[in-house]
Design a protein around this motif. Sequence first.
Motif, PDB file in Angstrom:
ATOM      1  N   PRO A  20       0.796  -1.244   0.000  1.00  0.00           N
ATOM      2  CA  PRO A  20       0.000   0.000   0.000  1.00  0.00           C
ATOM      3  C   PRO A  20       0.828   1.294   0.000  1.00  0.00           C
ATOM      4  N   PRO A  21       1.910   1.416   0.788  1.00  0.00           N
ATOM      5  CA  PRO A  21       2.708   2.655   0.676  1.00  0.00           C
ATOM      6  C   PRO A  21       3.360   2.796  -0.705  1.00  0.00           C
ATOM      7  N   ARG A  22       3.713   1.679  -1.313  1.00  0.00           N
ATOM      8  CA  ARG A  22       4.298   1.723  -2.655  1.00  0.00           C
ATOM      9  C   ARG A  22       3.270   2.182  -3.673  1.00  0.00           C
ATOM     10  N   PHE A  23       2.024   1.756  -3.493  1.00  0.00           N
ATOM     11  CA  PHE A  23       0.965   2.210  -4.398  1.00  0.00           C
ATOM     12  C   PHE A  23       0.812   3.726  -4.317  1.00  0.00           C
ATOM     13  N   GLN A  24       0.900   4.272  -3.109  1.00  0.00           N
ATOM     14  CA  GLN A  24       0.790   5.719  -2.954  1.00  0.00           C
ATOM     15  C   GLN A  24       1.964   6.426  -3.627  1.00  0.00           C
ATOM     16  N   ARG A  25       3.145   5.868  -3.504  1.00  0.00           N
ATOM     17  CA  ARG A  25       4.324   6.455  -4.159  1.00  0.00           C
ATOM     18  C   ARG A  25       4.151   6.420  -5.678  1.00  0.00           C
ATOM     19  N   ILE A  26       3.690   5.288  -6.214  1.00  0.00           N
ATOM     20  CA  ILE A  26       3.472   5.157  -7.652  1.00  0.00           C
ATOM     21  C   ILE A  26       2.438   6.195  -8.111  1.00  0.00           C
ATOM     22  N   HIS A  27       1.355   6.316  -7.368  1.00  0.00           N
ATOM     23  CA  HIS A  27       0.315   7.287  -7.710  1.00  0.00           C
ATOM     24  C   HIS A  27       0.888   8.705  -7.722  1.00  0.00           C
ATOM     25  N   GLY A  28       1.698   9.022  -6.723  1.00  0.00           N
ATOM     26  CA  GLY A  28       2.306  10.349  -6.649  1.00  0.00           C
ATOM     27  C   GLY A  28       3.198  10.652  -7.844  1.00  0.00           C
ATOM     28  N   VAL A  29       3.994   9.675  -8.261  1.00  0.00           N
ATOM     29  CA  VAL A  29       4.883   9.875  -9.412  1.00  0.00           C
ATOM     30  C   VAL A  29       4.060  10.035 -10.689  1.00  0.00           C
ATOM     31  N   VAL A  41      15.020  11.304 -13.465  1.00  0.00           N
ATOM     32  CA  VAL A  41      15.471  10.607 -12.254  1.00  0.00           C
ATOM     33  C   VAL A  41      14.270  10.033 -11.501  1.00  0.00           C
ATOM     34  N   VAL A  42      13.204  10.810 -11.395  1.00  0.00           N
ATOM     35  CA  VAL A  42      11.999  10.351 -10.693  1.00  0.00           C
ATOM     36  C   VAL A  42      11.363   9.181 -11.438  1.00  0.00           C
ATOM     37  N   VAL A  43      11.304   9.278 -12.759  1.00  0.00           N
ATOM     38  CA  VAL A  43      10.703   8.205 -13.557  1.00  0.00           C
ATOM     39  C   VAL A  43      11.555   6.943 -13.462  1.00  0.00           C
ATOM     40  N   ARG A  44      12.865   7.074 -13.480  1.00  0.00           N
ATOM     41  CA  ARG A  44      13.736   5.890 -13.320  1.00  0.00           C
ATOM     42  C   ARG A  44      13.549   5.252 -11.951  1.00  0.00           C
ATOM     43  N   GLY A  45      13.326   6.063 -10.918  1.00  0.00           N
ATOM     44  CA  GLY A  45      13.033   5.516  -9.586  1.00  0.00           C
ATOM     45  C   GLY A  45      11.738   4.719  -9.593  1.00  0.00           C
ATOM     46  N   LEU A  46      10.751   5.221 -10.321  1.00  0.00           N
ATOM     47  CA  LEU A  46       9.482   4.496 -10.464  1.00  0.00           C
ATOM     48  C   LEU A  46       9.707   3.162 -11.162  1.00  0.00           C
ATOM     49  N   VAL A  47      10.503   3.178 -12.218  1.00  0.00           N
ATOM     50  CA  VAL A  47      10.786   1.942 -12.964  1.00  0.00           C
ATOM     51  C   VAL A  47      11.495   0.933 -12.063  1.00  0.00           C
ATOM     52  N   ARG A  48      12.455   1.388 -11.260  1.00  0.00           N
ATOM     53  CA  ARG A  48      13.162   0.487 -10.330  1.00  0.00           C
ATOM     54  C   ARG A  48      12.195  -0.114  -9.322  1.00  0.00           C
ATOM     55  N   LEU A  49      11.307   0.728  -8.780  1.00  0.00           N
ATOM     56  CA  LEU A  49      10.317   0.255  -7.814  1.00  0.00           C
ATOM     57  C   LEU A  49       9.425  -0.820  -8.439  1.00  0.00           C
ATOM     58  N   LEU A  50       8.969  -0.575  -9.660  1.00  0.00           N
ATOM     59  CA  LEU A  50       8.097  -1.535 -10.342  1.00  0.00           C
ATOM     60  C   LEU A  50       8.846  -2.825 -10.681  1.00  0.00           C
ATOM     61  N   ASP A  51      10.101  -2.699 -11.107  1.00  0.00           N
ATOM     62  CA  ASP A  51      10.894  -3.898 -11.403  1.00  0.00           C
ATOM     63  C   ASP A  51      11.118  -4.734 -10.141  1.00  0.00           C
ATOM     64  N   GLU A  52      11.351  -4.064  -9.016  1.00  0.00           N
ATOM     65  CA  GLU A  52      11.535  -4.775  -7.749  1.00  0.00           C
ATOM     66  C   GLU A  52      10.246  -5.491  -7.338  1.00  0.00           C
ATOM     67  N   MET A  72       3.732  -2.183 -16.317  1.00  0.00           N
ATOM     68  CA  MET A  72       3.845  -0.782 -15.904  1.00  0.00           C
ATOM     69  C   MET A  72       5.277  -0.277 -16.062  1.00  0.00           C
ATOM     70  N   ALA A  73       6.254  -1.094 -15.693  1.00  0.00           N
ATOM     71  CA  ALA A  73       7.656  -0.694 -15.828  1.00  0.00           C
ATOM     72  C   ALA A  73       8.005  -0.462 -17.291  1.00  0.00           C
ATOM     73  N   THR A  74       7.530  -1.338 -18.156  1.00  0.00           N
ATOM     74  CA  THR A  74       7.781  -1.184 -19.589  1.00  0.00           C
ATOM     75  C   THR A  74       7.145   0.102 -20.113  1.00  0.00           C
ATOM     76  N   MET A  75       5.926   0.378 -19.680  1.00  0.00           N
ATOM     77  CA  MET A  75       5.244   1.587 -20.144  1.00  0.00           C
ATOM     78  C   MET A  75       5.947   2.844 -19.627  1.00  0.00           C
TER      79      MET A  75
END
Length: 118
Positions: A20-29, A41-52, A72-75
Amino acid sequence: MAQKLSSRQVAQLEFLQTLPPRFQRIHGVIEEMNALRADDVVVRGLVRLLDEMKAKAGGLSLTGLSDTAGIMATMARRGGGLQMRVRGLRELLGSLKINYEAALRSATTPDVGAEPEP
C-alpha cells in the motif's frame, strides 16, 4: 478448529503488507508526470520500484501482480507521448490494485486441502 496458513501464504502476506505505501508512491509519481514536474530521475526511480515489485511478486508466485508491475515498468520506460504514458500507468495502477486485493484474499484464505497440524 482454526486452520493455519501455509508458509508460502505467510511469505506472500508479508510481501503484500508492504505494497500500500508503494501504491501511494506510484500514484504520486504518475501525478507528477501528469503535471510535468517529474524528471528522468523520478521516472527511473518508479521503474526500479516496479521492477523490484515484479521480481518479488514473481518469486512468491503472485503472477497477476508480477505481470502488471512488469507491464507498468515497460510503459514507464518507453518513449512516446507523455499523456499516453500517464493514462496507461493510471489504468494499470487500477489493475495492480485489483490484483493486490485478489492476492491478499488468496493469501489470507487457508488451503482447503491442507492437513491441519496437531
